[in-house]
Design an enzyme around this catalytic site. Structure first.
Site, PDB file in Angstrom:
ATOM      1  N   LYS A 153      30.969  -3.221  36.989  1.00 34.83           N
ATOM      2  CA  LYS A 153      29.685  -3.528  37.639  1.00 34.83           C
ATOM      3  C   LYS A 153      29.862  -4.575  38.751  1.00 34.83           C
ATOM      4  O   LYS A 153      29.336  -4.418  39.848  1.00 34.83           O
ATOM      5  CB  LYS A 153      28.682  -4.049  36.582  1.00 34.83           C
ATOM      6  CG  LYS A 153      28.255  -2.984  35.575  1.00 34.83           C
ATOM      7  CD  LYS A 153      27.222  -3.492  34.600  1.00 34.83           C
ATOM      8  CE  LYS A 153      27.775  -4.402  33.522  1.00 34.83           C
ATOM      9  NZ  LYS A 153      28.751  -3.795  32.603  1.00 34.83           N
ATOM     10  N   ILE A 154      30.605  -5.654  38.445  1.00 37.15           N
ATOM     11  CA  ILE A 154      30.757  -6.729  39.439  1.00 37.15           C
ATOM     12  C   ILE A 154      31.723  -6.302  40.551  1.00 37.15           C
ATOM     13  O   ILE A 154      31.437  -6.467  41.739  1.00 37.15           O
ATOM     14  CB  ILE A 154      31.226  -8.029  38.751  1.00 37.15           C
ATOM     15  CG1 ILE A 154      30.146  -8.524  37.773  1.00 37.15           C
ATOM     16  CG2 ILE A 154      31.549  -9.113  39.783  1.00 37.15           C
ATOM     17  CD1 ILE A 154      30.592  -9.647  36.840  1.00 37.15           C
ATOM     18  N   ASP A 173      42.372  -0.512  38.546  1.00 38.87           N
ATOM     19  CA  ASP A 173      41.532  -0.430  37.349  1.00 38.87           C
ATOM     20  C   ASP A 173      42.011   0.817  36.593  1.00 38.87           C
ATOM     21  O   ASP A 173      42.197   1.873  37.206  1.00 38.87           O
ATOM     22  CB  ASP A 173      40.042  -0.291  37.758  1.00 38.87           C
ATOM     23  CG  ASP A 173      39.084  -0.499  36.589  1.00 38.87           C
ATOM     24  OD1 ASP A 173      39.332   0.065  35.502  1.00 38.87           O
ATOM     25  OD2 ASP A 173      38.087  -1.219  36.762  1.00 38.87           O
ATOM     26  N   CYS A 204      38.065  -8.430  36.298  1.00 35.93           N
ATOM     27  CA  CYS A 204      38.348  -7.687  35.063  1.00 35.93           C
ATOM     28  C   CYS A 204      38.054  -8.573  33.851  1.00 35.93           C
ATOM     29  O   CYS A 204      38.003  -9.789  33.967  1.00 35.93           O
ATOM     30  CB  CYS A 204      39.818  -7.263  35.055  1.00 35.93           C
ATOM     31  SG  CYS A 204      40.941  -8.662  35.200  1.00 35.93           S
ATOM     32  N   PRO A 205      37.866  -7.982  32.677  1.00 38.64           N
ATOM     33  CA  PRO A 205      37.647  -8.816  31.481  1.00 38.64           C
ATOM     34  C   PRO A 205      38.946  -9.470  31.021  1.00 38.64           C
ATOM     35  O   PRO A 205      40.038  -9.024  31.407  1.00 38.64           O
ATOM     36  CB  PRO A 205      37.170  -7.818  30.422  1.00 38.64           C
ATOM     37  CG  PRO A 205      37.311  -6.461  31.004  1.00 38.64           C
ATOM     38  CD  PRO A 205      37.836  -6.546  32.384  1.00 38.64           C
ATOM     39  N   THR A 231      36.704 -15.118  39.426  1.00 34.63           N
ATOM     40  CA  THR A 231      35.368 -15.373  38.852  1.00 34.63           C
ATOM     41  C   THR A 231      35.232 -14.596  37.544  1.00 34.63           C
ATOM     42  O   THR A 231      34.119 -14.324  37.101  1.00 34.63           O
ATOM     43  CB  THR A 231      34.233 -14.967  39.826  1.00 34.63           C
ATOM     44  OG1 THR A 231      34.422 -13.606  40.207  1.00 34.63           O
ATOM     45  CG2 THR A 231      34.206 -15.836  41.065  1.00 34.63           C
ATOM     46  N   SER A 232      36.377 -14.217  36.943  1.00 28.57           N
ATOM     47  CA  SER A 232      36.290 -13.428  35.700  1.00 28.57           C
ATOM     48  C   SER A 232      36.427 -14.339  34.478  1.00 28.57           C
ATOM     49  O   SER A 232      35.446 -14.881  33.984  1.00 28.57           O
ATOM     50  CB  SER A 232      37.312 -12.296  35.707  1.00 28.57           C
ATOM     51  OG  SER A 232      38.637 -12.780  35.735  1.00 28.57           O
ATOM     52  N   ARG A 233      37.647 -14.558  34.007  1.00 31.00           N
ATOM     53  CA  ARG A 233      37.891 -15.487  32.904  1.00 31.00           C
ATOM     54  C   ARG A 233      39.171 -16.262  33.226  1.00 31.00           C
ATOM     55  O   ARG A 233      40.130 -15.699  33.755  1.00 31.00           O
ATOM     56  CB  ARG A 233      38.048 -14.748  31.568  1.00 31.00           C
ATOM     57  CG  ARG A 233      36.736 -14.263  30.957  1.00 31.00           C
ATOM     58  CD  ARG A 233      35.841 -15.404  30.492  1.00 31.00           C
ATOM     59  NE  ARG A 233      34.582 -14.937  29.924  1.00 31.00           N
ATOM     60  CZ  ARG A 233      33.441 -14.821  30.608  1.00 31.00           C
ATOM     61  NH1 ARG A 233      33.391 -15.132  31.890  1.00 31.00           N
ATOM     62  NH2 ARG A 233      32.332 -14.417  30.012  1.00 31.00           N
ATOM     63  N   ASP A 257      36.064 -19.969  39.665  1.00 33.56           N
ATOM     64  CA  ASP A 257      34.823 -20.343  38.964  1.00 33.56           C
ATOM     65  C   ASP A 257      35.102 -20.528  37.475  1.00 33.56           C
ATOM     66  O   ASP A 257      34.212 -20.952  36.737  1.00 33.56           O
ATOM     67  CB  ASP A 257      33.753 -19.255  39.165  1.00 33.56           C
ATOM     68  CG  ASP A 257      32.411 -19.652  38.565  1.00 33.56           C
ATOM     69  OD1 ASP A 257      31.925 -20.748  38.932  1.00 33.56           O
ATOM     70  OD2 ASP A 257      31.865 -18.910  37.736  1.00 33.56           O
ATOM     71  N   GLU A 262      38.685 -24.453  30.267  1.00 31.13           N
ATOM     72  CA  GLU A 262      37.395 -24.972  30.747  1.00 31.13           C
ATOM     73  C   GLU A 262      36.474 -25.492  29.637  1.00 31.13           C
ATOM     74  O   GLU A 262      35.562 -26.278  29.900  1.00 31.13           O
ATOM     75  CB  GLU A 262      36.659 -23.909  31.565  1.00 31.13           C
ATOM     76  CG  GLU A 262      36.113 -22.746  30.741  1.00 31.13           C
ATOM     77  CD  GLU A 262      35.349 -21.733  31.585  1.00 31.13           C
ATOM     78  OE1 GLU A 262      35.857 -21.325  32.644  1.00 31.13           O
ATOM     79  OE2 GLU A 262      34.237 -21.344  31.175  1.00 31.13           O
ATOM     80  N   HIS A 294      32.000 -22.630  36.394  1.00 38.01           N
ATOM     81  CA  HIS A 294      31.425 -21.455  35.711  1.00 38.01           C
ATOM     82  C   HIS A 294      29.933 -21.308  36.051  1.00 38.01           C
ATOM     83  O   HIS A 294      29.091 -21.243  35.155  1.00 38.01           O
ATOM     84  CB  HIS A 294      31.630 -21.564  34.185  1.00 38.01           C
ATOM     85  CG  HIS A 294      31.683 -20.208  33.529  1.00 38.01           C
ATOM     86  ND1 HIS A 294      32.536 -19.889  32.503  1.00 38.01           N
ATOM     87  CD2 HIS A 294      30.972 -19.079  33.759  1.00 38.01           C
ATOM     88  CE1 HIS A 294      32.352 -18.633  32.135  1.00 38.01           C
ATOM     89  NE2 HIS A 294      31.405 -18.119  32.886  1.00 38.01           N
TER      90      HIS A 294
END
Ligand code: NAI
Length: 333
Positions: A153-154, A173, A204-205, A231-233, A257, A262, A294
């Protein structure tokens, strides 16, 4: 229903009150939910929890003892909940699976543009009456190659926006997204993406397969001076390898992010004390590193959606005995 909301932040309380519109009886606590604070849920039907609450086995046992029947998470992730213990205690767990992919995609673009055109530095300079341009040189995004890792989605929205800038789009992907190929985006293997991209953005996750996906080996394959955005994890990037890449100049710009450690930093005000994490403190010393805490999700629309979905989950549980978005229960003890 009687609902106790843990880890209440000033920013989300008003949104939850508005979404509730008097339906449920809400009590707000600013403390984190843990085994120590769980007895405060005595007499409540529902606890509402945030990302840094600790719903371990002991917390769950305390909640069950207190008479709680449902855990309503104000997040998509549920890695902070012992699902097996919840299932065994008969506690239903609900979450907010998606709130605003636009918020995260737009923040990703904000990081790219700010880093490239050095807005953060220009802002301070001009306020001090310094109008020199040295050190502010950027590049045209038009015609540059962007590598997107993860086109869900992102990632799809990031591709759409950068297509508008006239960028060439590459992606990796395991599942191809036809809306992205329709834009002219080309799916390639990771090595090709690393070697050909001027900007690499991670959407990606975090999973075992993506843990430290960006390590020394990956960085070694990238173009000299590449811009890397995450900006994922946090743990998708090996921070030590990132710092090494910045020191050699292999990496030209970094926008983050998220950060792998964190949990001990973000969402807290440490401005009157010190940063206890030396690796993070080192990252902050680079002029070409831009970090946000975040906040990519943090828009009016996303916070509204989180509050509305949370209240809808609680109302559905009251009405039907099941929330709209249950977290899949896990067998075991
Ligand atoms: P999504 O589930 O729609 O898309 C994820 C995509 O990643 C899918 O297309 C999937 O096939 C792909 N993927 C899976 N394994 C992969 C691999 N090994 N390599 C490359 N791609 C892979 O998720 P969505 O909504 O786009 O979110 C993506 C991530 O963004 C979330 O998992 C979360 O970690 C992060 N996020 C960050 C936020 C923030 O505030 N910074 C807020 C919300 C999400």
């Amino acid at each position: 229903m009687k609902v106790v909301v843990f880890s209440t932040k000033p920013f989300d309380k008003s949104y939850i009150v508005q979404a509730n519109n008097g339906t449920h009886e809400l009590t707000f606590l600013d403390m984190r939910l843990s085994a120590e604070t769980a007895p405060l849920a005595d007499g409540f039907d529902v606890v509402c929890a945030f990302v840094n609450d600790d719903l371990n086995r002991e917390t769950i046992a305390q909640l069950a003892k207190a008479g709680v029947r449902m855990i309503a998470l104000r997040s998509a992730g549920f890695n902070h909940v012992d699902l097996a213990a919840a299932a065994k205690a008969g506690l239903v767990v609900a979450r907010v699976p998606a709130y605003s992919p636009h918020a995260v995609a737009e923040h990703t673009i904000a990081l790219i543009l700010t880093l490239n055109r050095k807005m953060h530095r220009a802002y301070n300079r001009v306020r001090e009456g310094n109008f020199a341009l040295d050190g502010l040189l950027g590049f045209d995004l038009h015609g540059k190659t962007i590598g997107i890792v993860g086109t869900g989605k992102i990632g799809e929205l990031v591709a759409q926006i950068l297509d508008g800038f006239g960028c060439a789009l590459l992606a990796y992907d395991p599942v191809e997204n036809p809306n992205c190929t329709a834009l002219g985006l080309r799916y390639v293997d990771l090595d090709t993406l690393f070697r050909q991209s001027d900007v690499i953005t991670l959407q990606c996750p975090l999973m075992p397969q993506t843990h430290h996906l960006i390590d020394a080996d990956a960085i070694g394959k990238m173009k000299q001076g590449v811009m890397l955005i995450n900006t994922s994890r946090g743990a998708v990037v090996d921070t030590s390898a990132l710092i090494a890449g910045l020191k050699t100049g292999q990496i030209g710009n970094v926008g983050l992010d998220v950060y792998e450690e964190e949990a001990d930093l973000f969402f807290k005000d440490l401005s009157q004390t010190f940063i206890p994490d030396d690796v993070f403190a080192r990252l902050l010393t680079f002029p070409n590193v831009l970090i946000t805490g975040h906040q990519a999700f943090f828009t009016h629309e996303a916070v509204t959606a989180i509050a509305e979905t949370t209240i809808a989950n609680i109302s559905a549980f009251e009405r039907d005995g099941a929330p709209i978005h249950p977290v899949p229960t896990v067998a075991g003890d």
